[in-house]
Design an enzyme around this catalytic site. Structure first.
Site, PDB file in Angstrom:
ATOM      1  CB  THR A 153      53.982  -5.931  99.786  1.00 21.20           C
ATOM      2  OG1 THR A 153      55.147  -6.545  99.233  1.00 21.20           O
ATOM      3  CG2 THR A 153      52.765  -6.277  98.934  1.00 21.20           C
ATOM      4  CG  ASP A 168      53.444 -18.833  97.404  1.00 20.35           C
ATOM      5  OD1 ASP A 168      53.352 -17.788  98.095  1.00 20.35           O
ATOM      6  OD2 ASP A 168      53.980 -18.857  96.284  1.00 20.35           O
ATOM      7  CG  ASP A 211      50.357 -13.825 103.199  1.00 25.71           C
ATOM      8  OD1 ASP A 211      50.684 -12.610 103.167  1.00 25.71           O
ATOM      9  OD2 ASP A 211      50.699 -14.625 102.305  1.00 25.71           O
ATOM     10  CG  ASP A 227      59.905 -10.386 104.830  1.00 28.68           C
ATOM     11  OD1 ASP A 227      60.562 -10.228 105.874  1.00 28.68           O
ATOM     12  OD2 ASP A 227      60.380 -10.927 103.809  1.00 28.68           O
ATOM     13  NE  ARG A 252      49.355 -19.826  96.585  1.00 27.18           N
ATOM     14  CZ  ARG A 252      49.932 -18.644  96.800  1.00 27.18           C
ATOM     15  NH1 ARG A 252      49.888 -18.109  97.991  1.00 27.18           N
ATOM     16  NH2 ARG A 252      50.569 -18.026  95.819  1.00 27.18           N
TER      17      ARG A 252
HETATM   18  P1  IMP Z   1      57.173  -7.596 102.000  1.00 28.11           P
HETATM   19  O1  IMP Z   1      56.869  -6.589 100.954  1.00 28.11           O
HETATM   20  O2  IMP Z   1      58.628  -7.893 102.105  1.00 28.11           O
HETATM   21  O3  IMP Z   1      56.569  -7.264 103.345  1.00 28.11           O
HETATM   22  O4  IMP Z   1      56.607  -8.964 101.505  1.00 28.11           O
HETATM   23  C1  IMP Z   1      55.339  -9.309 101.696  1.00 28.11           C
HETATM   24  C2  IMP Z   1      54.967 -10.469 100.797  1.00 28.11           C
HETATM   25  O5  IMP Z   1      56.071 -11.357 100.535  1.00 28.11           O
HETATM   26  C3  IMP Z   1      53.941 -11.274 101.523  1.00 28.11           C
HETATM   27  O6  IMP Z   1      52.649 -10.817 101.224  1.00 28.11           O
HETATM   28  C4  IMP Z   1      54.215 -12.661 101.007  1.00 28.11           C
HETATM   29  O7  IMP Z   1      53.500 -12.845  99.791  1.00 28.11           O
HETATM   30  C5  IMP Z   1      55.685 -12.695 100.700  1.00 28.11           C
HETATM   31  N1  IMP Z   1      56.424 -13.292 101.833  1.00 28.11           N
HETATM   32  C6  IMP Z   1      57.261 -12.676 102.695  1.00 28.11           C
HETATM   33  N2  IMP Z   1      57.750 -13.523 103.599  1.00 28.11           N
HETATM   34  C7  IMP Z   1      57.172 -14.719 103.329  1.00 28.11           C
HETATM   35  C8  IMP Z   1      57.248 -16.018 103.951  1.00 28.11           C
HETATM   36  O8  IMP Z   1      57.943 -16.257 104.954  1.00 28.11           O
HETATM   37  N3  IMP Z   1      56.509 -16.998 103.372  1.00 28.11           N
HETATM   38  C9  IMP Z   1      55.710 -16.793 102.289  1.00 28.11           C
HETATM   39  N4  IMP Z   1      55.605 -15.599 101.686  1.00 28.11           N
HETATM   40  C10 IMP Z   1      56.324 -14.579 102.201  1.00 28.11           C
HETATM   41 MG    MG Z   2      51.157 -11.915 100.235  1.00 28.30          MG
END
Ligand code: IMP
Ligand code: MG
Length: 172
Positions: free
Chosen positions: A104, A156, A97, A100, A162
């Site tokens: 992850t 979410d 989705d 960030d 969602r």
């Molecule tokens: P990362 O590991 O920081 O890239 O985070 C990724 C995960 O954090 C995504 O798969 C989302 O589940 C959650 N996430 C990051 N930013 C947002 C946002 O703006 N809205 C909702 N979920 C987010």
């Molecule tokens: Mg996610």
């Protein structure tokens, strides 16, 4: 009271998704495409994306949990649900989705590499670049954004929002 500001309407998302699906259909024609969506946020996106494809696809899901505070992941990631399909020698696209910090997705990519797919790419509806901590090889992204927390269309905040057909900025 949290405040929602529209970012993308359902119609705008439909166009973005259709465009991504068309590019994927060209790039993966005559390949054995497996799309793996990251639960839970990507389930709405995946459902729309595969219905715009003009090539065959197999679908699987994976769920990773991070020990973050709800709006930010801290990098410590664990596998909640693994894939069930055999992806060895398959052309795999990870469907997210939103990317960030990137922690992850990169953790999941490392995990999927251990199954020895033929190729491994990333397709993310939203590419949120401001807090990127590690480079992520995103092959397809629908919308690039800076800071801010987005909800709706599967995304979410504390499991809420969602179901919204559009994407919104959430002011906490
Ligand atoms: P990362 O590991 O920081 O890239 O985070 C990724 C995960 O954090 C995504 O798969 C989302 O589940 C959650 N996430 C990051 N930013 C947002 C946002 O703006 N809205 C909702 N979920 C987010
Ligand atoms: Mg996610």
């Amino acid at each position: 009271m949290p405040e929602l500001t529209p970012v993308l309407s359902a119609d705008e998302i439909r166009l973005l998704v259709k465009n991504m699906a068309q590019r994927i259909s060209v790039d993966y024609r005559d390949r054995e495409l497996v799309m793996i969506a990251v639960l839970k946020g990507a389930f709405v996106f995946l459902a729309d994306l595969i219905r715009e494809l003009t090539i065959p696809v197999k679908v699987d899901f994976l769920q990773a949990g991070s020990y973050g505070d709800g709006t930010r992941s801290c990098g410590a990631i664990r596998l909640v649900k693994d894939i069930g399909l055999d992806i060895r020698e398959k052309d795999v696209l990870l469907v997210e989705d939103i990317v960030d910090t990137g922690l992850t997705v990169n953790w999941i990519l490392d995990h999927l590499k251990s199954f020895q797919p033929r190729s491994l790419g990333v397709c993310s509806l939203i590419d949120k670049r401001e807090r990127r901590e590690t480079e992520v090889p995103i092959s397809y992204s629908g919308h690039v954004t800076g800071k801010g927390f987005l909800v709706g269309y599967g995304l979410d905040y504390a499991e809420a929002y969602r179901q919204l057909p559009g994407l919104y900025h959430l002011k906490l």
